[in-house]
Design a protein around this motif. Structure first.
Motif, short mmCIF file in Angstrom:
data_model
loop_
_atom_site.label_atom_id
_atom_site.label_comp_id
_atom_site.label_asym_id
_atom_site.label_seq_id
_atom_site.Cartn_x
_atom_site.Cartn_y
_atom_site.Cartn_z
N GLY A 3 0.80 -1.21 0.00
CA GLY A 3 0.00 0.00 0.00
C GLY A 3 0.83 1.26 0.00
O GLY A 3 0.36 2.33 -0.45
N LEU A 4 2.07 1.18 0.49
CA LEU A 4 2.93 2.36 0.58
C LEU A 4 3.65 2.70 -0.73
O LEU A 4 4.16 3.81 -0.88
CB LEU A 4 3.97 2.17 1.69
N VAL A 5 3.71 1.76 -1.65
CA VAL A 5 4.51 1.96 -2.87
C VAL A 5 4.13 3.22 -3.64
O VAL A 5 5.00 4.07 -3.92
CB VAL A 5 4.46 0.72 -3.78
N PRO A 6 2.85 3.42 -4.04
CA PRO A 6 2.53 4.60 -4.86
C PRO A 6 2.87 5.93 -4.19
O PRO A 6 3.55 6.78 -4.81
CB PRO A 6 1.02 4.45 -5.11
N PRO A 7 2.43 6.18 -2.93
CA PRO A 7 2.75 7.49 -2.35
C PRO A 7 4.24 7.69 -2.11
O PRO A 7 4.74 8.82 -2.22
CB PRO A 7 1.97 7.49 -1.02
N VAL A 8 4.98 6.63 -1.79
CA VAL A 8 6.42 6.78 -1.56
C VAL A 8 7.13 7.15 -2.85
O VAL A 8 8.04 7.99 -2.85
CB VAL A 8 7.01 5.48 -0.97
N ALA A 60 -7.96 5.24 6.05
CA ALA A 60 -6.74 4.45 5.93
C ALA A 60 -5.95 4.85 4.69
O ALA A 60 -4.72 4.96 4.72
CB ALA A 60 -7.08 2.96 5.88
N VAL A 61 -6.65 5.07 3.57
CA VAL A 61 -5.99 5.47 2.33
C VAL A 61 -5.35 6.85 2.49
O VAL A 61 -4.21 7.09 2.06
CB VAL A 61 -6.99 5.48 1.15
N GLN A 81 -4.39 8.30 5.29
CA GLN A 81 -3.26 8.19 6.21
C GLN A 81 -2.04 7.62 5.49
O GLN A 81 -0.92 8.12 5.65
CB GLN A 81 -3.63 7.29 7.39
N ARG A 82 -2.25 6.57 4.70
CA ARG A 82 -1.15 5.94 3.97
C ARG A 82 -0.54 6.91 2.96
O ARG A 82 0.69 6.98 2.81
CB ARG A 82 -1.67 4.69 3.28
N ALA A 83 -1.39 7.67 2.26
CA ALA A 83 -0.89 8.64 1.28
C ALA A 83 -0.09 9.74 1.95
O ALA A 83 0.96 10.16 1.46
CB ALA A 83 -2.06 9.24 0.49
N PHE A 84 -0.58 10.19 3.11
CA PHE A 84 0.09 11.28 3.83
C PHE A 84 1.47 10.85 4.31
O PHE A 84 2.49 11.49 4.01
CB PHE A 84 -0.79 11.69 5.01
N TYR A 85 1.52 9.76 5.04
CA TYR A 85 2.79 9.30 5.58
C TYR A 85 3.73 8.81 4.48
O TYR A 85 4.94 9.06 4.51
CB TYR A 85 2.56 8.17 6.59
#
Length: 256
Positions: A75-80, A140-141, A143-147
């Motif tokens: 889940g972290l791949v795209p925002p990172v 959840a989405v 939060q994941r995008a933010f962090y």
């Protein structure tokens, strides 16, 4: 070999030891970021530290590879990725002073947010809400995008994603070993992906690589020492160590 004072070498050695410890026991510690930036030029110091981080990542993956939460990592791949690209662009244009202050402000804000979230979770648990409170998909989405995006940005510009990602992993209530395993794989992949960006920015040099060669044994020492420490600390001590060290690292980046 660059000419450095013995005090500078001691500072770099201490930083290298903490790199190892941060990978196998207490993620989020930014002491090494501060020490390297004090001794070496700010931007090249990030490349020198990156090499040592990758060495320590290997130990972390070997020790905790079986405990990663791959659902969290995917889940972290795209925002990172978005954060990494933004960080590379920012780093190519910003001065060292501006870069440090922007990151410091972001880290302080995220740490405060993480503490608020932790306090609310503890209150829910005390009221009988269970160890882990279900979270809506939209929240959840977000939060994941933010962090994730902030983590990608700060790891690119200063190897300082520790406080942000540690707060995220604490927020999703990962057990200690899963926290360490997830962090191990996350940083191993991310740090390797940063190498082409740093090379394109011209941050690697023979002098920096020679310094890294001298410091690698200290990273190994820290990694092995961290492995011994992690089996002897409580969850509360672990979490507060992450929080306190994160605050110290953020304050340094803000006032340097």
């Amino acid at each position: 070999m660059p000419e450095l004072t013995w005090i500078a070498w001691v500072a770099l050695a201490v930083g290298a030891v903490t790199v190892g410890i941060s990978k196998t026991a207490i993620p989020g510690a930014n002491i090494a970021v501060a020490l390297f930036a004090m001794v070496l030029p700010a931007k090249p110091s990030t490349a020198a530290l990156l090499v040592l981080l990758i060495v320590a990542d290997v130990f972390a993956v070997v020790f905790y590879r079986r405990f990663a939460d791959w659902r969290v990592l995917r889940g972290l791949v795209p925002p990172v990725v978005v954060g990494l690209v933004a960080g590379a662009v920012f780093m190519s244009r910003a001065s060292d002073a501006l870069m440090a202050r922007v990151i410091g402000v972001i880290l302080i804000a995220v740490i405060v947010l993480g503490l608020v979230q932790r306090h609310r979770a503890q209150r829910r648990e005390a009221a009988g809400g269970g160890d882990r409170v279900p979270q809506g998909r939209g929240a959840a989405v977000a939060q994941r995008a933010f962090y994730g995006s902030l983590g990608g940005f700060t790891t690119m510009v200063a190897n300082a994603a520790g406080p942000i990602m540690s707060m995220y992993f604490l927020a999703v209530r990962l057990p200690v070993t899963v926290f360490l395993g997830t962090s191990a794989w996350f940083y191993f992949v991310i740090n390797l992906s940063k190498v082409p960006f740093s090379a394109a920015l011209g941050l690697f040099s023979t002098e920096m690589l020679l310094i890294d060669l001298v410091l690698v044994p200290f990273v190994v020492l820290g990694a092995l020492g961290g492995r011994w420490i992690v089996n002897r600390i409580s969850r509360d001590f672990f979490e507060w160590s992450v929080i306190v060290l994160s605050i110290l690292g953020a304050v340094y980046l803000l006032v340097r």
